[in-house]
Design an enzyme around this catalytic site. Structure first.
Site, PDB file in Angstrom:
ATOM      1  N   TRP A   1       0.872  -1.539  -0.059  1.00 48.40           N
ATOM      2  CA  TRP A   1      -0.172  -0.408  -0.094  1.00 48.40           C
ATOM      3  C   TRP A   1       1.443   1.394  -0.443  1.00 48.40           C
ATOM      4  CZ3 TRP A   1      -4.718  -1.099  -1.639  1.00 48.40           C
ATOM      5  CH2 TRP A   1      -5.447  -1.857  -1.627  1.00 48.40           C
TER       6      TRP A   1
ATOM      7  N   ASP B   1      -1.190   7.360   6.537  1.00 47.22           N
ATOM      8  CA  ASP B   1      -2.418   6.376   6.113  1.00 47.22           C
ATOM      9  C   ASP B   1      -2.594   5.297   7.563  1.00 47.22           C
ATOM     10  OD1 ASP B   1      -3.753   4.026   5.286  1.00 47.22           O
ATOM     11  OD2 ASP B   1      -2.244   4.034   3.240  1.00 47.22           O
TER      12      ASP B   1
ATOM     13  N   LYS C   1     -11.421  -1.153   8.147  1.00 50.34           N
ATOM     14  CA  LYS C   1     -11.315  -1.946   9.103  1.00 50.34           C
ATOM     15  C   LYS C   1     -11.684  -1.363   9.967  1.00 50.34           C
ATOM     16  CE  LYS C   1      -7.724  -2.174   5.869  1.00 50.34           C
ATOM     17  NZ  LYS C   1      -8.168  -2.694   5.025  1.00 50.34           N
TER      18      LYS C   1
END
Lengths: 356, 356
Positions: free
Chosen positions: A99, A166, A190
């Site tokens: 990511w 992030d 999440k």
């Protein structure tokens, strides 16, 4: 049979969030309309988004001078929005996984990207340390938790340049010193709510640095001025996020949540170390995530992996398959995973050890 | 009291969509997990998005060689994605209202924008006709329905250059000849589902024309190749869209829907013309929308507008306030508004006439 959902995301949500959202979809607050049908400019939704914003600020102790936004497009769109708004000359990135690499790739469209540290050479087994942050960078970008490898930066680092994080997969898992960050973004799916919402927390003074002409939808200033309502947001998603924030507050906030998360992760890591069949897969011990626990079977028992997968599945445990780049198992034990869920997994590991 | 929701969007959805989505949020297809908790890579969600794509193709008779996408960011993000992908030199736009103007504004970031026709001079009371479409434009952009003014382009026009349409507020209201379009986009929150989803239908061959480097999330080719799953989509939203498509098919598809929409709009427009207190507000008779009906009180009764608003509201009719740039009333009578809802409004107008 009770199901335990260990999926990496979208993932388990509090039962409270699920029930309240289902109720609101049938009839929002008894007004006789569905949450899906009300105008985003209605007084009902105005109350929802204002409360969600305020609760997020309260729970994370967001300092004065910061804004909280609920936008669309997930972290993937933030990968581009961040550099489009703030990369004027060059930006520093720490590469801690797939990511982070995606964020780096998108940033290159807007200027010079200096990858100041990376653990790519060791399959992202750790969070790099001892790197120099260039004082002339427009910002430093980090990824606080790496779901695939199960690594996590468990502290709020100091940065001489604006720090952008992030935090998609560990936001709200522990108290955070938001004042150390210029911007934090997190896909909701999440620890906050359903997919389709991304939370952005940013320091308003950062907006003065924006120089580039850009799509209006990319412009954080526009979203801040319109309090997340420049265009129609994901009303259902934001409502669900609010429910999770209410649940989290009732549970005692981030300190209580963090304590529980440490207990859950501790229980599972201890069993991985004790059990003669299992071993941690990729994550360096110091950098082990309390959100995503990655483990494999010891090389000599490798062929038993499908058997354990099936064994756990027959006990209602789903989403345990590890990412293909790491293999084995991954137990995502986000905030909403109860202690009993982790206990059930640990019990299954013990039973498996005794039966095989 | 039964509520009739005349909001312009997010707006009324079929009861079927509302109930099925609420059920799935509690327990998706009896699998013991919430729709909000399942992975977008799970076999359960894979079935949802594949079905939604196939049903959209079937209902709109989408020809071979087209893709259907379910993305995030609404029409507002499409305003930028369209020119970013397809405006290489210059593009032609028809200006039919505030939303068309926003699309024009965003396109200017990417190249020359030729506004070939506009009804701005007459407060967007009509859909311009008799304009020349430059043969060297990369595409022609139109807005098929203008919610604020209640105007609608009720046919599929011929264009010598690729035709791109924002059909947010009238998609699925009538059969459409998709083969005449290169790309159609529509925010879901009027005729399809909840906010947070935008449907894009595009001709695959158009993708060969893309030359500009761009954010990956802007790249239609990436979304087509990944079948809307490049990143985590709005799973709840797409599930709800699928339910509406199932409902629409069961109802007889677009021909039956169109017939019903014409009846509903006819009933209301007839009453506006007949009733001595009301009059159509801005829309030119030939261009009157069958989705958004705008009307005001005749100048001599202007002061009665708040009274009628209250009168209708006491009968369960909500969302009737007209947009501030037009005033008066706006009844959004999208697909999901039953005939009885329009009948209730017409009855209220008649009663009001008799009582005042």
């Amino acid at each position: 049979m009770k199901k335990y959902n260990f999926s990496a995301g979208p993932s388990i949500l509090p039962e409270f969030t699920v029930k309240k959202t289902a109720e609101a979809i049938l009839n929002l607050d008894g007004i006789g309309l569905s949450l899906m049908e009300i105008s985003h400019r209605s007084k009902e939704f105005d109350a929802v988004i204002k409360q969600a914003t305020e609760r997020m600020k309260e729970i994370l102790s967001v300092p004065e001078g910061y804004s909280v936004l609920f936008l669309q497009g997930g972290a993937s769109l933030q990968f581009s929005m961040v550099p489009c708004n703030f990369l004027n000359t060059k930006a520093a990135y720490v590469d801690t996984g797939v990511w982070a690499s995606k964020a780096i790739k998108e940033a290159k469209l807007y200027g010079e990207v200096n990858v100041i540290a990376s653990s790519a050479g060791s399959n992202y087994d750790r969070i790099p340390t001892n790197y120099a942050i260039p004082g002339d960078a427009d910002y430093l970008h980090i990824t606080t938790n790496n779901t695939i490898y199960g690594t996590e930066l468990k502290k709020d680092i100091d940065s001489p340049v604006p720090l952008i994080a992030d935090a998609s997969s560990d936001i709200l898992s522990r108290p955070m010193d938001v004042s150390k960050y210029a911007l934090i973004y997190a896909g909701a799916q999440k620890n906050i709510g359903p997919s389709g919402v991304v939370v952005v927390i940013l320091k308003n003074s950062l907006l003065e640095k924006v120089k580039r002409p850009m799509p209006t939808m990319f412009n954080y200033k526009v979203h801040v001025e319109n309090e997340s309502l420049y265009n129609t947001p994901s009303c259902v998603g934001i409502y669900a996020c609010l429910q999770t924030l209410i649940w989290l507050k009732d549970l005692g906030g981030l300190k209580a949540m963090h304590k529980l998360n440490l207990e859950k992760a501790g229980l599972l890591y201890d069993e991985i170390e004790r059990n003669r069949y299992f071993v941690s897969s990729v994550a360096n011990t110091d950098d082990r995530s309390i959100m995503n626990v990655t483990f494999i079977m010891k090389p000599e028992y490798k062929e038993l992996e499908p058997k354990f997968q099936e064994f756990a599945s027959s006990r209602g445990m789903i989403g345990l398959k590890g990412h293909r780049s790491v293999g084995g198992f991954r137990a995502s034990i986000y905030n909403a995973m109860p202690f009993e869920g982790v206990k059930a997994l640990v019990d299954a590991m013990k039973e498996f050890e005794n039966q095989v």
